[in-house]
Design a protein around this motif. Structure first.
Motif, short mmCIF file in Angstrom:
data_model
loop_
_atom_site.label_atom_id
_atom_site.label_comp_id
_atom_site.label_asym_id
_atom_site.label_seq_id
_atom_site.Cartn_x
_atom_site.Cartn_y
_atom_site.Cartn_z
N ARG A 294 0.88 -1.09 0.01
CA ARG A 294 -0.10 -0.04 0.06
C ARG A 294 0.96 1.08 -0.07
O ARG A 294 2.28 1.18 0.40
CB ARG A 294 -1.13 -0.20 1.34
N HIS A 311 -3.86 0.56 -2.73
CA HIS A 311 -3.69 -0.59 -1.75
C HIS A 311 -3.94 -1.95 -2.51
O HIS A 311 -4.76 -2.11 -3.37
CB HIS A 311 -4.12 -0.84 -0.58
N ALA A 359 -6.48 -1.27 5.36
CA ALA A 359 -5.95 -1.89 4.22
C ALA A 359 -4.80 -2.68 4.78
O ALA A 359 -4.41 -3.87 4.48
CB ALA A 359 -4.75 -0.78 3.45
#
Length: 548
Positions: A294, A311, A359
């Motif tokens: 990410r 991400h 994420a």
């Protein structure tokens, strides 16, 4: 070409800027017409913001690609007017089964408890989802979508960004106050801005084979470790729309991608798996590697990244597109309130903070799944096989089996926008939690709780109050607050209230008479109280808008 789907082709329309018409400054430009970009445009348009969309292609995605859409993503799509077509077209499932050799060692149910409108998961090829979203885009007057329009230069500045757009008939520039970047994993805009994306690339390859066949297999997710038809590797089977089935074969890092895609290599693998009794036809074939990584931040001034541009995860767990749709859900109302001058730009920092947490959660789960599925050392493989062997008979080992922890909504328990509980509550609907659904009775008939909690064009919050008790005089609030009462089963439905038909709302939210919940426009809990007073409500709202 696919036998079950005809790709639409969207015409290039010459923009007026190429004929000398001055380009007016845009409030928002969205780059990328994949699921996340389309969802972003719809979300913002429903909030009353005009959107210019740019995409460098002229059709929907090639191949089935993204496939599994989880309950939370379906609830987001519901609010955008696209959820029901996805459910109608797709294949609904809740149960997943994991096999070691030929024996089932583990199974799960994504929705073990009734009382939710949406299923745990729906399978639908990405091109179908994009076409559904495009139909919704066409229904909204605030979206202008330009095909064959490639952004070749981005110059951010304090009040927005200037874009250079290349088309088949020439180049032009457009200025925007805010740029939402949803241009995919390779993100040309991320590269143009010199922004890094960090993480791990896994050294393994998988073959995707979409096949057309009529089979009576149940609509479930089946995952095999070391099956007799593909020794030493793993295989995944999903049913898709239109009698298409997706089969993923683990190949190993040394496999030649181009060789493995040839029909003379693919067909024998599938025949060995299905046996002679199942006739099939190849629909689409691809070989992929995957990565978990990410960007450090999803907000860079007035440039906001979402979806795969921000991400990426492995496909085990269906966390890619689902996470991207939740990015949009988090971003839309915040951008609306900032543009309207209700909230400071700092509110958009919370978009990055909250979705970076999501994420990281997805990457952690995806990495663990991938490490279990594709062990890279003899010790890891020994552990994995021991777990699978023990799981046949021992419950403790089943909890260790990891063929993909499937996508669920992130609980934003550490968000700075939350107001911590001041009193004890039972259950999981704590500040930061995504709302649980439940069946309700309305004046017009039966309904669902989540459909009563929507952002509206004003991005309002919702104050959900249990029982008939009198409310204090509510303060003047920085954003509109819609009141929603929850009445006990057997009550008479009325406007502004829902009847808790089966008592599930009270149970899931620990909703005693007088309990109040402040709900964000994205259906996350912002605060809750046993007894509502004006000052704490106003303080919680200001905190949720970064006004404290």
């Amino acid at each position: 070409m696919l036998s079950t789907y005809t790709y639409p082709e969207f015409a290039f329309v010459r923009p007026p800027e190429l004929d000398g018409v001055p380009s007016h400054r845009r409030p928002v430009v969205v780059v990328g017409a994949g699921p996340v970009g389309l969802s972003a445009a719809i979300e913002l348009a429903q909030l009353g913001l005009p959107v210019l969309m740019l995409d460098d292609d002229k059709t929907v995605s090639v191949g089935s690609r993204g496939l599994c859409y989880a309950k939370r993503a379906l609830e987001v799509l519901d609010r955008q007017g696209a959820g029901q077509p996805v459910v109608d077209k797709g294949v609904t499932w809740n149960v997943g089964r994991t096999f070691f050799d030929t024996e089932e060692v583990f199974h799960f149910n994504l929705l073990p408890e009734a009382g939710h409108e949406r299923p745990g998961m729906v399978n639908l090829q990405q091109y179908h989802l994009e076409e559904i979203l495009l139909k919704r885009v066409a229904e909204l007057p605030g979206i202008e979508l330009r095909w064959l329009s490639k952004v070749t230069q981005v110059e951010p500045h304090g009040q927005g960004a200037s874009l250079c757009v290349s088309t088949p008939e020439g180049d032009y520039t457009v200025d925007t106050d805010w740029l939402v970047v949803a241009d995919g994993a390779r993100s040309p805009i991320r590269r143009l801005l010199g922004l890094e994306i960090e993480g791990k690339v896994f050294q393994d390859r998988f073959l995707i084979a979409d096949v057309v066949m009529k089979a009576d297999f149940p609509a479930e997710r089946w995952f095999w470790f070391d099956p007799p038809f593909h020794r030493g590797q793993s295989v995944l089977l999903h049913r898709e729309a239109d009698n298409v089935w997706r089969i993923d074969f683990q190949l190993g890092w040394e496999a030649d991608p181009e060789e493995e895609k040839k029909p003379e290599r693919v067909i024998p693998r599938i025949q060995a798996m299905l046996g002679p009794e199942h006739a099939f036809a190849l629909e689409w074939v691809s070989v992929y590697t995957f990565q978990c990584r990410r960007m450090q931040r999803f907000r860079h001034g007035r440039v906001l990244f979402a979806g795969d541009a921000a991400h990426q995860v492995s496909p085990f767990g269906a966390r890619g597109a689902n996470s991207g749709l939740q990015d949009v859900d988090n971003l839309g109302w915040k951008l609306k309130l900032v543009i309207d001058g209700v909230a400071p730009e700092a509110l958009l920092d919370s978009y990055s903070d909250e979705r970076c947490v999501a994420a990281d959660e997805n990457i952690l789960n995806s990495t663990r799944s991938t490490d279990f599925i594709t062990p890279k050392s003899a010790t890891s493989r020994l552990f994995r096989n021991a777990v699978l062997g023990l799981a046949r008979e021992h419950a403790f080992a089943r909890a260790l089996v990891n063929s993909g922890r499937l996508s669920v909504a992130t609980h934003l328990s550490g968000s700075a926008l939350n107001t911590p509980d001041a009193e004890p509550f039972e259950g999981w609907m704590a500040p930061g939690a995504p709302m649980d659904d439940a069946p309700v009775d309305l004046p017009g008939g039966a309904g669902w709780l989540l459909r009563q909690v929507t952002a509206g064009a004003d991005a309002h919050f919702t104050l959900m109050v249990f029982g008939e008790g009198a409310l204090p005089v509510l303060p003047t609030t920085p954003v509109p607050v819609k009141l929603l009462r929850v009445l006990p089963a057997g009550s008479a439905p009325r406007d502004g209230a829902v009847v808790d038909r089966e008592g599930l709302i009270a149970r899931r939210y620990d909703g005693r008479p007088g309990t109040a919940y402040l709900l964000r426009p994205d259906q996350h809990v912002a605060a809750r109280w046993r007894h509502l007073e004006p000052a704490p409500l106003q303080a919680a709202l200001r905190r949720s808008l970064c006004l404290h």
